[in-house]
Design a protein around this motif. Structure first.
Motif, PDB file in Angstrom:
ATOM      1  N   MET A 180       0.743  -1.399  -0.060  1.00  0.00           N
ATOM      2  CA  MET A 180       0.078   0.020   0.179  1.00  0.00           C
ATOM      3  C   MET A 180       0.837   1.338  -0.041  1.00  0.00           C
ATOM      4  N   ILE A 181       1.901   1.313   0.584  1.00  0.00           N
ATOM      5  CA  ILE A 181       2.854   2.366   1.027  1.00  0.00           C
ATOM      6  C   ILE A 181       3.583   2.713  -0.413  1.00  0.00           C
ATOM      7  N   VAL A 182       3.988   1.642  -1.012  1.00  0.00           N
ATOM      8  CA  VAL A 182       4.538   1.838  -2.389  1.00  0.00           C
ATOM      9  C   VAL A 182       3.438   2.510  -3.435  1.00  0.00           C
ATOM     10  N   THR A 183       2.364   2.013  -3.509  1.00  0.00           N
ATOM     11  CA  THR A 183       1.572   2.536  -4.512  1.00  0.00           C
ATOM     12  C   THR A 183       1.184   3.934  -4.100  1.00  0.00           C
ATOM     13  N   GLU A 184       1.214   4.341  -2.816  1.00  0.00           N
ATOM     14  CA  GLU A 184       0.767   5.907  -2.657  1.00  0.00           C
ATOM     15  C   GLU A 184       2.101   6.573  -2.818  1.00  0.00           C
ATOM     16  N   LEU A 185       3.362   6.121  -2.726  1.00  0.00           N
ATOM     17  CA  LEU A 185       4.490   6.754  -3.013  1.00  0.00           C
ATOM     18  C   LEU A 185       4.641   6.985  -4.501  1.00  0.00           C
ATOM     19  N   LEU A 186       4.485   6.130  -5.131  1.00  0.00           N
ATOM     20  CA  LEU A 186       4.650   5.772  -6.619  1.00  0.00           C
ATOM     21  C   LEU A 186       3.508   6.978  -7.113  1.00  0.00           C
ATOM     22  N   ALA A 187       2.404   6.867  -6.667  1.00  0.00           N
ATOM     23  CA  ALA A 187       1.325   7.920  -7.086  1.00  0.00           C
ATOM     24  C   ALA A 187       1.732   9.332  -6.784  1.00  0.00           C
ATOM     25  N   GLN A 188       2.347   9.414  -5.786  1.00  0.00           N
ATOM     26  CA  GLN A 188       2.903  10.864  -5.387  1.00  0.00           C
ATOM     27  C   GLN A 188       3.915  11.403  -6.336  1.00  0.00           C
ATOM     28  N   VAL A 189       4.890  10.415  -6.565  1.00  0.00           N
ATOM     29  CA  VAL A 189       6.057  10.921  -7.744  1.00  0.00           C
ATOM     30  C   VAL A 189       5.370  11.062  -8.834  1.00  0.00           C
ATOM     31  N   GLN A 190       4.467  10.448  -9.479  1.00  0.00           N
ATOM     32  CA  GLN A 190       3.572  10.550 -10.859  1.00  0.00           C
ATOM     33  C   GLN A 190       3.100  11.969 -10.697  1.00  0.00           C
ATOM     34  N   GLN A 191       2.375  12.097  -9.498  1.00  0.00           N
ATOM     35  CA  GLN A 191       1.602  13.704  -9.381  1.00  0.00           C
ATOM     36  C   GLN A 191       2.782  14.839  -9.529  1.00  0.00           C
ATOM     37  N   LEU A 192       3.912  14.663  -8.788  1.00  0.00           N
ATOM     38  CA  LEU A 192       5.060  15.550  -8.869  1.00  0.00           C
ATOM     39  C   LEU A 192       5.376  15.598 -10.215  1.00  0.00           C
ATOM     40  N   ARG A 193       5.762  14.504 -11.103  1.00  0.00           N
ATOM     41  CA  ARG A 193       6.073  14.744 -12.568  1.00  0.00           C
ATOM     42  C   ARG A 193       5.067  15.415 -13.240  1.00  0.00           C
ATOM     43  N   GLU A 194       3.661  15.082 -13.222  1.00  0.00           N
ATOM     44  CA  GLU A 194       3.012  15.632 -13.958  1.00  0.00           C
ATOM     45  C   GLU A 194       2.735  17.094 -13.561  1.00  0.00           C
ATOM     46  N   ALA A 195       2.865  17.519 -12.531  1.00  0.00           N
ATOM     47  CA  ALA A 195       2.697  19.046 -12.041  1.00  0.00           C
ATOM     48  C   ALA A 195       3.883  19.841 -12.666  1.00  0.00           C
ATOM     49  N   ALA A 196       5.264  19.155 -12.301  1.00  0.00           N
ATOM     50  CA  ALA A 196       6.274  19.750 -13.156  1.00  0.00           C
ATOM     51  C   ALA A 196       6.060  20.039 -14.408  1.00  0.00           C
ATOM     52  N   GLU A 197       5.647  19.023 -15.286  1.00  0.00           N
ATOM     53  CA  GLU A 197       5.597  19.068 -16.608  1.00  0.00           C
ATOM     54  C   GLU A 197       4.657  20.442 -16.914  1.00  0.00           C
TER      55      GLU A 197
END
Length: 67
Positions: free
Chosen positions: A1-18
């Motif tokens: 569960m924590i892995v999916t949350e962290l991976l989702a957070q990384v993806q959100q950061l990537r999208e926001a930066a883009e």
């Protein structure tokens, strides 16, 4: 569960930066985006520092995605 949350957070950061980079119209705006995500107190840097508290297998997976 924590892995999916962290991976989702990384993806959100990537999208926001883009999105922010696409909206940046000046060199200064691009630099501000870089600082806000990659700077000493940037969001990505904060996330990467928190990885040290995770188990090695989780750290490896999330760290690879963040890089």
């Amino acid at each position: 569960m924590i892995v999916t949350e962290l991976l989702a957070q990384v993806q959100q950061l990537r999208e926001a930066a883009e999105r922010m980079l696409q909206a940046a119209e000046t060199v200064e705006a691009v630099e501000e985006v870089r600082r806000s995500f990659l700077g000493r107190r940037g969001t990505l840097n904060t996330l990467l520092r928190s990885l040290s508290q995770l188990p090695p297998e989780v750290r490896r997976q999330v760290g690879a995605e963040a890089n």
